[in-house]
Design a protein around this motif. Structure first.
Motif, PDB file in Angstrom:
ATOM      1  N   LYS A 100     -16.732 -78.234 -36.494  1.00 45.48           N
ATOM      2  CA  LYS A 100     -15.559 -78.214 -35.618  1.00 45.48           C
ATOM      3  C   LYS A 100     -15.603 -79.364 -34.608  1.00 45.48           C
ATOM      4  CE  LYS A 100     -13.643 -74.336 -37.202  1.00 45.48           C
ATOM      5  NZ  LYS A 100     -14.604 -73.682 -38.091  1.00 45.48           N
ATOM      6  N   ASN A 126     -16.511 -70.585 -33.708  1.00 41.01           N
ATOM      7  CA  ASN A 126     -16.970 -71.972 -33.627  1.00 41.01           C
ATOM      8  C   ASN A 126     -15.958 -72.929 -33.004  1.00 41.01           C
ATOM      9  OD1 ASN A 126     -19.601 -71.803 -34.523  1.00 41.01           O
ATOM     10  ND2 ASN A 126     -18.993 -71.835 -36.683  1.00 41.01           N
ATOM     11  N   GLY A 227     -11.654 -70.858 -44.820  1.00 44.75           N
ATOM     12  CA  GLY A 227     -11.130 -69.803 -43.962  1.00 44.75           C
ATOM     13  C   GLY A 227      -9.672 -70.092 -43.661  1.00 44.75           C
ATOM     14  N   ASN A 228      -9.451 -70.842 -42.587  1.00 43.99           N
ATOM     15  CA  ASN A 228      -8.082 -71.231 -42.233  1.00 43.99           C
ATOM     16  C   ASN A 228      -7.607 -72.427 -43.068  1.00 43.99           C
ATOM     17  OD1 ASN A 228      -5.967 -70.315 -40.684  1.00 43.99           O
ATOM     18  ND2 ASN A 228      -6.458 -71.563 -38.897  1.00 43.99           N
ATOM     19  N   ALA A 229      -8.518 -72.980 -43.842  1.00 42.85           N
ATOM     20  CA  ALA A 229      -8.224 -73.986 -44.877  1.00 42.85           C
ATOM     21  C   ALA A 229      -7.981 -75.406 -44.354  1.00 42.85           C
ATOM     22  CB  ALA A 229      -7.073 -73.537 -45.773  1.00 42.85           C
ATOM     23  N   ASN A 231     -10.452 -77.448 -43.264  1.00 42.54           N
ATOM     24  CA  ASN A 231     -11.537 -78.364 -43.612  1.00 42.54           C
ATOM     25  C   ASN A 231     -11.431 -78.885 -45.034  1.00 42.54           C
ATOM     26  OD1 ASN A 231     -13.703 -79.703 -42.397  1.00 42.54           O
ATOM     27  ND2 ASN A 231     -15.191 -78.375 -43.400  1.00 42.54           N
ATOM     28  N   GLU A 335     -25.299 -70.401 -40.986  1.00 43.85           N
ATOM     29  CA  GLU A 335     -24.672 -69.112 -40.718  1.00 43.85           C
ATOM     30  C   GLU A 335     -24.035 -68.575 -42.013  1.00 43.85           C
ATOM     31  OE1 GLU A 335     -21.195 -70.745 -37.998  1.00 43.85           O
ATOM     32  OE2 GLU A 335     -20.645 -68.834 -38.912  1.00 43.85           O
ATOM     33  N   THR A 365     -21.471 -75.400 -43.137  1.00 46.34           N
ATOM     34  CA  THR A 365     -20.552 -75.687 -42.042  1.00 46.34           C
ATOM     35  C   THR A 365     -21.081 -75.384 -40.643  1.00 46.34           C
ATOM     36  OG1 THR A 365     -19.669 -73.561 -42.738  1.00 46.34           O
ATOM     37  CG2 THR A 365     -18.435 -75.513 -43.395  1.00 46.34           C
TER      38      THR A 365
HETATM   39  C1  LIG Z   1     -14.271 -72.904 -39.197  1.00 50.30           C
HETATM   40  C2  LIG Z   1     -15.380 -72.600 -40.122  1.00 50.30           C
HETATM   41  C3  LIG Z   1     -15.169 -72.437 -41.500  1.00 50.30           C
HETATM   42  C4  LIG Z   1     -13.822 -72.450 -42.122  1.00 50.30           C
HETATM   43  O1  LIG Z   1     -13.157 -73.682 -42.066  1.00 50.30           O
HETATM   44  P1  LIG Z   1     -11.574 -73.753 -42.237  1.00 50.30           P
HETATM   45  O2  LIG Z   1     -11.217 -75.132 -41.882  1.00 50.30           O
HETATM   46  O3  LIG Z   1     -11.012 -72.736 -41.300  1.00 50.30           O
HETATM   47  O4  LIG Z   1     -11.293 -73.399 -43.666  1.00 50.30           O
HETATM   48  C5  LIG Z   1     -16.270 -72.227 -42.306  1.00 50.30           C
HETATM   49  N1  LIG Z   1     -17.520 -72.151 -41.796  1.00 50.30           N
HETATM   50  C6  LIG Z   1     -17.752 -72.292 -40.479  1.00 50.30           C
HETATM   51  C7  LIG Z   1     -19.153 -72.172 -39.981  1.00 50.30           C
HETATM   52  C8  LIG Z   1     -16.696 -72.509 -39.606  1.00 50.30           C
HETATM   53  O5  LIG Z   1     -16.939 -72.624 -38.305  1.00 50.30           O
END
Ligand SMILES: *Cc1c(COP(=O)(O)O)cnc(C)c1O
Ligand SMILES: [Zn+2]
Length: 399
Positions: A100, A126, A227-229, A231, A335, A365
């Motif tokens: 992030k 995060n 997750g929120n897609a 990345n 994590e 991540t």
């Molecule tokens: C934010 C996050 C994700 C998901 O990323 P998105 O861009 O929301 O898909 C995955 N792993 C970690 C550790 C994150 O902080």
């Protein structure tokens, strides 16, 4: 220039805008044509700003903690076990322990350019940890919304300790984001969730660095949790930009892994659809990807389809066992959400979807210490014993 990914409507870089005014879809920065040789990056400090020619913000306003330039670890033991040529991109090595920070350095620099006084986000943890640190560095007021009771301890500690105003929302991430977005649309604050396209301009450098680390070659595949897609969309943008610049001659298959209890993108992929059906009550131990209505789904599905990629789900059990495997076989502590990439790799190899001998990069991540409770729960308690040589020998040598 900012452009709508769906209808193509164009906006100015200084318009404070998060979604298309015409059709409501998500926005992206259109790459400016940059005429440079890739040798210009040589000898520069190893942060993501070494690629500054490709990052569309005013460098004189930069807010940085020297993010990016993270380890790119060749993992032969795990790779051999799975039959692939494996590299792991360790994003937990960023300043606040997740990728992030890449988005935040660029987003916060844009905030300084725009002259805003307050920044905000909704977060599974995060994003808030990162925003709080960068807002402190920039000297701005910071407000974060977190889903009540569902944020890993390390992340909460960071957000509070860096001085953010932390609000616990009775609801899940999707509901917290909706509320935060409403505040931003009324112009009470500048929104730094990944719907803000400048965030992705930072995160796309993960793609740049992978190509660069491989000696200007593309891996066959990049695997990451979704997750929120934001990345997966950002990394695809990055590799596509460097491909278009002529720095590499192929692009990777983008492979997005979701948790079984929060998998609207995988569901859409399996139906060959470009639309998602939001998951009402997302649930997974991997709280960073506990998201039912990913805002960047259009970009993410485009990335997967355009790259001939794939999307698959993994169970919480598979996530936890992959987390342990990576920690114990390769010494890389991540994590739970991050381990979804490794769990996904394993599953796709077993399914025959990933060919033996492929060169694969898994993006992990976030750092292990983000979620200490889950880590401790996965282990047996240390044995307590007096510092007495006989007792210790009995304990350690008679196994
Ligand atoms: C934010 C996050 C994700 C998901 O990323 P998105 O861009 O929301 O898909 C995955 N792993 C970690 C550790 C994150 O902080
Ligand atoms: Zn539009």
């Amino acid at each position: 220039m900012i452009r709508c990914v769906s209808c193509g409507e164009e906006y100015n870089n200084d318009d404070v805008i998060y979604t298309c005014e015409k059709c409501g879809s998500v926005l992206e920065l259109v790459p400016e044509s940059v005429d440079v040789d890739k040798s210009i990056f040589d000898g520069r400090k190893d942060t993501l700003w070494k690629y500054k020619e490709f990052i569309p913000v005013d460098e004189s306003k930069i807010v940085t903690l020297e993010e990016g330039g993270t380890p790119f670890c060749k993992c032969d033991k795990l790779g051999e076990e799975l039959g692939v040529n494996l590299y792991v991109k360790v994003e937990g090595s960023n300043p606040t322990g997740s990728f992030k920070d890449r988005g935040m350095t660029v987003g916060m620099t844009k905030a300084m350019e725009l002259g805003v006084s307050t920044v905000g986000c909704a977060s599974t943890g995060n994003t808030s940890a990162s925003l709080a640190a960068y807002a402190a560095r920039a000297g701005l007021r910071c407000i974060v919304f977190l889903p009540s009771g569902k944020v890993a301890l390390g992340k909460l500690a960071q957000a509070m300790f860096h001085g953010a105003e932390v609000i616990s929302i009775n609801g899940n991430f999707d509901e917290a984001l909706e509320a935060m977005t409403a505040l931003a649309l009324e112009k009470h604050l500048y929104l730094l969730n990944s719907i803000n396209p400048f965030r992705l301009e930072g995160q796309k450098t993960i793609g740049y660095e992978i190509l660069h680390s491989l000696g200007w070659q593309s891996p066959d595949r990049i695997i990451l949790p979704v997750g929120n897609a934001g990345n997966i969309s950002a990394i695809w943008k990055g590799v596509s930009e460097f491909y278009d610049a002529g720095f590499v001659d192929s692009k990777p298959m983008m492979t997005g892994i979701q948790a079984e209890g929060a998998c609207p993108i995988t569901n859409a992929f399996k139906k060959h659809s470009k639309e998602i059906v939001p998951v009402e009550n997302p649930e997974t131990i991997a709280t960073a990807i506990r998201i039912g209505a990913p805002v960047s789904y259009t970009k993410a599905l485009n990335a997967i389809y355009d790259s001939n990629g794939y999307s698959e789900t993994v169970s919480d059990e598979e996530i936890l066992s992959a987390q342990k495997l990576l920690a114990r076989k390769e010494g890389i502590g991540v994590e739970p959400a991050s381990a979804a990439s490794i769990a996904g790799l394993k599953k796709l190899v077993e399914m025959g979807e990933i060919d033996k001998g492929e060169t694969v990069t898994c993006v992990v991540t976030g750092h292990l210490l983000k979620d200490p409770n889950t880590a401790i729960d996965a282990c047996t308690k240390p044995v307590e014993v007096d510092a007495n040589l006989d007792d210790l020998k009995k304990l350690l040598l008679n196994k």
